[in-house]
Design an enzyme around this catalytic site. Structure first.
Site, short mmCIF file in Angstrom:
data_model
loop_
_atom_site.label_atom_id
_atom_site.label_comp_id
_atom_site.label_asym_id
_atom_site.label_seq_id
_atom_site.Cartn_x
_atom_site.Cartn_y
_atom_site.Cartn_z
N TYR A 1 -46.60 -4.27 1.35
CA TYR A 1 -46.97 -5.22 2.39
C TYR A 1 -47.90 -4.50 3.36
O TYR A 1 -47.63 -3.37 3.77
CB TYR A 1 -45.72 -5.71 3.13
CG TYR A 1 -46.01 -6.64 4.30
CD1 TYR A 1 -46.47 -7.93 4.08
CD2 TYR A 1 -45.83 -6.20 5.61
CE1 TYR A 1 -46.72 -8.79 5.16
CE2 TYR A 1 -46.08 -7.05 6.69
CZ TYR A 1 -46.53 -8.34 6.46
OH TYR A 1 -46.79 -9.18 7.52
N LYS B 1 -46.88 1.24 14.27
CA LYS B 1 -45.46 1.52 14.55
C LYS B 1 -45.25 2.75 15.44
O LYS B 1 -45.42 2.66 16.65
CB LYS B 1 -44.70 1.61 13.22
CG LYS B 1 -44.81 0.27 12.44
CD LYS B 1 -43.72 0.04 11.46
CE LYS B 1 -44.00 -1.16 10.58
NZ LYS B 1 -43.11 -2.27 10.70
N ASP C 1 -51.97 3.07 3.51
CA ASP C 1 -51.36 2.33 4.61
C ASP C 1 -50.13 3.12 5.07
O ASP C 1 -49.06 3.03 4.48
CB ASP C 1 -50.98 0.93 4.14
CG ASP C 1 -50.34 0.12 5.25
OD1 ASP C 1 -50.02 0.71 6.31
OD2 ASP C 1 -50.15 -1.10 5.07
N1 PMP Z 1 -48.50 -2.07 6.81
C1 PMP Z 1 -47.22 -1.74 6.56
C2 PMP Z 1 -46.92 -0.69 5.56
C3 PMP Z 1 -46.19 -2.38 7.27
O1 PMP Z 1 -44.92 -2.06 7.00
C4 PMP Z 1 -46.53 -3.36 8.22
C5 PMP Z 1 -45.46 -4.09 9.02
N2 PMP Z 1 -44.18 -3.90 8.71
C6 PMP Z 1 -47.86 -3.65 8.44
C7 PMP Z 1 -48.83 -2.98 7.73
C8 PMP Z 1 -48.26 -4.68 9.46
O2 PMP Z 1 -48.04 -4.20 10.72
P1 PMP Z 1 -47.86 -5.23 11.95
O3 PMP Z 1 -46.57 -5.94 11.71
O4 PMP Z 1 -47.85 -4.33 13.14
O5 PMP Z 1 -49.04 -6.13 11.93
#
Ligand code: PMP
Length: 429
Positions: free
Chosen positions: A144, A267, A239
């Site tokens: 994701y 995060k 990511d």
């Molecule tokens: N990339 C990863 C690996 C994530 O786990 C998340 C959110 N859990 C995101 C992108 C998206 O981040 P956000 O919820 O801050 O938009």
């Protein structure tokens, strides 16, 4: 445990917020309960609106590696607040945080701050497409990357939890440029790259998957992606929104020794305030406006409060032995849980990388989305509810990571293992 106030708040929320939540993962639908409304947090603990106390392993889905209200983070926010909340102009704080990221993350020479992980991956994809002049993107099933149009295909996290294949509202032409392949399997990637490598702008991957539950990369997987991307002139995008500053100070790329062209962060980097970032080689990042032609902007990007919280967090993480101590705690917890389930004869598979882990309710080893989906979701939901009853707040989906923070004490971990011992005994499968 009484949850009357949470229930009342949820009823009110349902009237004015779709599904009563501002992010689907919070809804707790998969575990058959209404969401708890959290009133406050302290260290390893959260208290809900009814005053119930829980040991928190959600940690805001990753950011709170130091726990709630870490004194250094609170102090940094308070000190910065005295200067103002936002200026829409550069501040000294942003330069310092960017320098810290560049020092920490081996593949990053320049970094641009945004406000969420979604913005980071969205911008990285745009940049990769601009740099290569190509449109296609390869991603992996169960990963994701936020709710970016291009990337909402066979996605993990809330999409997996709710069992929806993608999302309406995304033009077919947009996802037509996305190919999603099984995680940890190089052959299909090699096959697609062999046929279409010249059209692929980037391969984007969670270097340790966290959104189908935790799935570590098998030996050679990340290097294989690196080699294929390099061969065909595509960019490799890691990511590291979860893994950055989580599995090691410099992220998964330092653990596995594979360097991407672009890295997405979020995060932990915001220390609990809304932050994302993407970075890479100078020659690539200089393509971003105003230096280059690729446009991306943000009213609140590099927000002083968020940057100050991030800086204070990173400073604490850079302290000697921080990650060793965290590893020890996480290992103690995963070992304890494995024993508890083992004694009860209940088949589970624990996947753990540093302080991120998932207890999969399956006997199979979990190496991709298909094997993650062999989990017994009903048993997971029962376990979640039993743990909640015993004051342990776990992620409310099988397809998410549990996080251990520096604030978790030995007593917390022991109490959690004891709660699991009791919970497992009454699981009905
Ligand atoms: N990339 C990863 C690996 C994530 O786990 C998340 C959110 N859990 C995101 C992108 C998206 O981040 P956000 O919820 O801050 O938009």
């Amino acid at each position: 445990m009484a949850h009357e106030k949470s229930k009342r708040l949820f009823s009110a929320a349902l009237q004015v917020i779709p599904g009563g939540v501002n992010s689907p993962a919070r809804a707790c639908k998969a575990v058959g309960i209404d969401p708890l409304f959290i009133h406050r947090g302290e260290g390893s603990t959260v208290f809900d609106a009814d005053g119930n106390r829980y040991t928190d392993y959600v940690c805001s889905w990753g950011p709170l590696i130091l726990g709630h209200r870490h004194p250094a983070v609170v102090e940094a926010i308070e000190a910065t607040l005295k200067r103002g909340t936002t200026f829409g102009a550069p501040t000294d704080l942003e330069v310092t945080l960017a320098e810290m990221v560049v020092d920490a993350v081996p593949s990053v020479e320049m970094v641009r701050m945004v406000n969420s992980g979604t913005e980071a991956t969205m911008s990285a994809i745009r940049l990769a497409r601009a740099v290569t002049g190509r449109d296609m993107v390869i991603k992996f099933d169960g990963c994701y990357h936020g709710h970016v149009d291009t990337l909402l295909v066979a996605a993990g996290s809330g999409v997996a939890t709710l069992g929806i294949p993608g999302s309406p509202g995304i033009p077919r032409a947009v996802v037509g440029n996305t190919i999603s392949l099984p995680y940890n399997d190089l052959n299909p990637v090699a096959d697609v790259m062999g046929r279409k490598g010249g059209e692929v702008a980037c391969i984007i991957v969670e270097p340790v998957a966290g959104n189908m539950g935790v799935v570590p990369p098998e030996p050679g997987f990340l290097q294989g992606l690196r080699d294929l991307a390099t061969r065909d002139g595509s960019l490799l995008v890691f990511d590291e929104v979860i893994t950055g500053f989580r599995v090691a100070y410099g992220g998964a790329q330092t653990v596995y020794g594979v360097l991407p062209d672009l890295t997405c962060l979020g995060k932990i980097l915001g220390g609990g305030l809304p932050v994302g970032a993407y970075g890479g080689r100078r020659s690539v990042m200089e393509k971003m406006a105003p230096e280059g032609p690729v446009y991306q902007a943000g009213t609140l990007s590099g927000n002083p409060l968020a940057v100050a919280a991030g800086m204070a967090t990173l400073k604490a993480l850079a302290g000697k032995g921080f990650y060793d101590a965290l590893e020890e705690k996480a290992q103690y917890l995963s070992g304890g849980l494995e024993k508890v389930f083992g004694y009860a004869g209940h088949p589970i598979t624990v996947n753990r990388v540093g302080s991120m882990m998932t207890v999969f309710f399956t006997a199979q080893s979990v190496r991709d989305f298909e094997t993650a989906k062999t989990s017994n979701l009903d048993a997971f939901a029962q376990f979640f509810r039993q743990m909640l009853e015993r004051g342990v707040y776990l992620p409310s989906s099988q397809f998410e990571a549990l996080f251990v923070s520096a604030a978790h004490s030995q007593e917390d971990l022991d109490a959690t293992i004891q709660a699991a011992r009791e919970a497992v005994e009454i699981l009905q499968t």
